[in-house]
Design a protein around this motif. Structure first.
Motif, PDB file in Angstrom:
ATOM      1  N   SER A 297       0.404  -1.263  -0.459  1.00 27.66           N
ATOM      2  CA  SER A 297      -0.080  -0.101   0.508  1.00 27.66           C
ATOM      3  C   SER A 297       0.748   1.289  -0.098  1.00 27.66           C
ATOM      4  O   SER A 297       1.896   1.209   0.027  1.00 27.66           O
ATOM      5  CB  SER A 297      -1.089  -0.123   0.876  1.00 27.66           C
ATOM      6  OG  SER A 297      -0.473  -0.086   2.226  1.00 27.66           O
ATOM      7  N   ALA A 298       0.343   2.429  -0.227  1.00 27.62           N
ATOM      8  CA  ALA A 298       0.799   3.828  -0.323  1.00 27.62           C
ATOM      9  C   ALA A 298       1.458   3.601   0.880  1.00 27.62           C
ATOM     10  O   ALA A 298       2.853   4.390   0.762  1.00 27.62           O
ATOM     11  CB  ALA A 298       0.438   4.896  -0.868  1.00 27.62           C
ATOM     12  N   ALA A 299       1.279   3.678   2.236  1.00 19.10           N
ATOM     13  CA  ALA A 299       1.569   3.572   3.766  1.00 19.10           C
ATOM     14  C   ALA A 299       2.767   2.846   3.501  1.00 19.10           C
ATOM     15  O   ALA A 299       3.887   3.217   4.171  1.00 19.10           O
ATOM     16  CB  ALA A 299       0.967   3.564   4.883  1.00 19.10           C
ATOM     17  N   VAL A 300       2.875   1.655   3.254  1.00 23.31           N
ATOM     18  CA  VAL A 300       3.773   0.944   2.949  1.00 23.31           C
ATOM     19  C   VAL A 300       5.092   1.196   2.398  1.00 23.31           C
ATOM     20  O   VAL A 300       5.917   0.810   2.704  1.00 23.31           O
ATOM     21  CB  VAL A 300       3.515  -1.062   2.890  1.00 23.31           C
ATOM     22  CG1 VAL A 300       4.664  -1.694   2.047  1.00 23.31           C
ATOM     23  CG2 VAL A 300       2.676  -1.686   4.002  1.00 23.31           C
ATOM     24  N   VAL A 301       5.047   1.618   1.547  1.00 24.02           N
ATOM     25  CA  VAL A 301       6.158   2.355   0.354  1.00 24.02           C
ATOM     26  C   VAL A 301       7.018   3.564   0.907  1.00 24.02           C
ATOM     27  O   VAL A 301       7.743   3.332   1.016  1.00 24.02           O
ATOM     28  CB  VAL A 301       4.924   2.504  -0.872  1.00 24.02           C
ATOM     29  CG1 VAL A 301       6.150   3.430  -1.844  1.00 24.02           C
ATOM     30  CG2 VAL A 301       4.666   1.583  -1.965  1.00 24.02           C
ATOM     31  N   HIS A 302       5.580   4.342   1.650  1.00 19.92           N
ATOM     32  CA  HIS A 302       6.447   5.207   2.132  1.00 19.92           C
ATOM     33  C   HIS A 302       7.403   4.633   3.330  1.00 19.92           C
ATOM     34  O   HIS A 302       8.129   5.629   4.130  1.00 19.92           O
ATOM     35  CB  HIS A 302       5.235   6.428   2.383  1.00 19.92           C
ATOM     36  CG  HIS A 302       5.980   7.217   3.832  1.00 19.92           C
ATOM     37  ND1 HIS A 302       6.204   8.391   3.129  1.00 19.92           N
ATOM     38  CD2 HIS A 302       6.139   7.360   5.145  1.00 19.92           C
ATOM     39  CE1 HIS A 302       6.559   9.179   4.118  1.00 19.92           C
ATOM     40  NE2 HIS A 302       6.506   9.076   5.169  1.00 19.92           N
ATOM     41  N   ALA A 303       7.143   3.873   4.206  1.00 18.76           N
ATOM     42  CA  ALA A 303       7.500   3.300   5.583  1.00 18.76           C
ATOM     43  C   ALA A 303       8.896   2.952   5.033  1.00 18.76           C
ATOM     44  O   ALA A 303       9.871   3.178   5.495  1.00 18.76           O
ATOM     45  CB  ALA A 303       6.793   2.371   6.501  1.00 18.76           C
ATOM     46  N   THR A 304       8.245   2.155   3.792  1.00 20.31           N
ATOM     47  CA  THR A 304       9.809   0.886   3.231  1.00 20.31           C
ATOM     48  C   THR A 304      10.693   2.164   2.774  1.00 20.31           C
ATOM     49  O   THR A 304      12.252   2.110   2.958  1.00 20.31           O
ATOM     50  CB  THR A 304       9.886   0.408   2.109  1.00 20.31           C
ATOM     51  OG1 THR A 304       8.104   0.137   3.047  1.00 20.31           O
ATOM     52  CG2 THR A 304      10.742  -1.046   1.639  1.00 20.31           C
ATOM     53  N   ASN A 305      10.596   3.506   2.345  1.00 24.98           N
ATOM     54  CA  ASN A 305      11.473   4.200   2.060  1.00 24.98           C
ATOM     55  C   ASN A 305      12.266   5.326   2.520  1.00 24.98           C
ATOM     56  O   ASN A 305      12.956   5.716   2.808  1.00 24.98           O
ATOM     57  CB  ASN A 305      10.473   5.524   0.508  1.00 24.98           C
ATOM     58  CG  ASN A 305      10.810   4.697  -0.283  1.00 24.98           C
ATOM     59  OD1 ASN A 305      10.645   3.489  -1.121  1.00 24.98           O
ATOM     60  ND2 ASN A 305       9.194   5.081  -1.195  1.00 24.98           N
ATOM     61  N   LYS A 306      11.408   5.736   3.645  1.00 18.31           N
ATOM     62  CA  LYS A 306      11.735   6.060   4.799  1.00 18.31           C
ATOM     63  C   LYS A 306      13.122   5.346   6.003  1.00 18.31           C
ATOM     64  O   LYS A 306      14.172   6.079   6.221  1.00 18.31           O
ATOM     65  CB  LYS A 306      10.359   6.116   5.374  1.00 18.31           C
ATOM     66  CG  LYS A 306      11.061   7.580   7.198  1.00 18.31           C
ATOM     67  CD  LYS A 306       9.803   7.447   8.365  1.00 18.31           C
ATOM     68  CE  LYS A 306      10.111   7.724   9.794  1.00 18.31           C
ATOM     69  NZ  LYS A 306       9.486   8.263  10.411  1.00 18.31           N
ATOM     70  N   HIS A 307      12.942   3.970   5.811  1.00 21.44           N
ATOM     71  CA  HIS A 307      13.562   3.166   6.275  1.00 21.44           C
ATOM     72  C   HIS A 307      15.099   3.117   5.788  1.00 21.44           C
ATOM     73  O   HIS A 307      16.291   3.152   6.454  1.00 21.44           O
ATOM     74  CB  HIS A 307      13.125   1.730   7.047  1.00 21.44           C
ATOM     75  CG  HIS A 307      11.874   1.660   7.761  1.00 21.44           C
ATOM     76  ND1 HIS A 307      12.102   2.596   9.030  1.00 21.44           N
ATOM     77  CD2 HIS A 307      10.474   1.844   8.443  1.00 21.44           C
ATOM     78  CE1 HIS A 307      11.444   2.332  10.168  1.00 21.44           C
ATOM     79  NE2 HIS A 307      10.236   2.071   9.333  1.00 21.44           N
ATOM     80  N   LEU A 308      14.865   2.365   5.058  1.00 20.08           N
ATOM     81  CA  LEU A 308      15.787   2.590   3.569  1.00 20.08           C
ATOM     82  C   LEU A 308      16.626   3.888   3.837  1.00 20.08           C
ATOM     83  O   LEU A 308      18.490   3.833   3.981  1.00 20.08           O
ATOM     84  CB  LEU A 308      15.260   2.484   1.937  1.00 20.08           C
ATOM     85  CG  LEU A 308      15.325   1.775   2.215  1.00 20.08           C
ATOM     86  CD1 LEU A 308      14.476   1.015  -0.178  1.00 20.08           C
ATOM     87  CD2 LEU A 308      16.733   0.317   1.647  1.00 20.08           C
TER      88      LEU A 308
END
Length: 186
Positions: free
Chosen positions: A135-146
């Motif tokens: 989802s958009a939230a998962v993509v955002h969190a993934t990019n933030k953690h990366l």
């Protein structure tokens, strides 16, 4: 008189039975078979629980107990206890409702479908069709953690490079000051 009293207490203490204080297990002899049974109730003449147990003397115990549950139904448990443990058999297992039966059928069908999908894949192969989409939230969190991971990794690399440069400088300085024509100079 006082000494006589102390002597009598000491003599009696020496002959006292202290076998119950022994830590060794007494010789029990061969096992004895037994049978017991009882019935009880909360009101005179009314039995709402009972228990029966039989041992054949070889270490196997069989029994059953019954009670009245809060819904006023008699529940019975038959059991066997042996060297492998306690094995109850409930005689009052409830039958599943239609909704529970339908849910179990649906779960089993889904389980078999997933098992077939996994069985058709070679080890290490991921099924792209079955892969979940982020989802958009998962993509955002993934990019933030990366980005945080990359920032911290760069910070650690810079610290490691600085420490390595410091170590090399100290090693070079030590070589020039410690050894001079085979003699040690502090």
């Amino acid at each position: 008189m006082k000494h006589l009293l102390i002597l009598v207490v000491c003599v009696l203490g020496a002959y006292a039975d202290v076998s119950h204080l022994s830590t060794t297990e007494p010789n029990r002899g061969p096992p004895n078979p037994y049978v017991f049974s009882y019935q009880a109730g909360r009101a005179p003449g009314h039995v709402d629980r009972q228990h029966t147990e039989v041992s054949d003397g070889s270490g196997v115990i069989r029994g059953a107990f019954s009670y009245v549950d809060p819904k006023n139904q008699v529940r019975t448990v038959q059991y066997v206890a042996d060297e492998n443990g306690f094995h109850p058999k409930l005689s009052h297992e409830l039958e599943d409702s239609e909704a529970v039966k339908a849910a179990k059928r649906k779960h089993l069908a889904l389980y078999h479908r997933i098992a077939q999908e996994h069985a058709s894949q070679t080890p290490g192969q991921a099924s792209l069709a079955a892969a979940p989409h982020a989802s958009a939230a998962v993509v955002h969190a993934t990019n933030k953690h990366l980005s945080e991971f990359e920032r911290i990794a760069a910070e650690h690399a810079a610290i490691g490079a600085a420490q390595e440069a410091q170590r090399l400088a100290l090693a070079a300085q030590s070589e020039h000051s410690d050894v001079d024509n085979g003699q040690y100079h502090p």
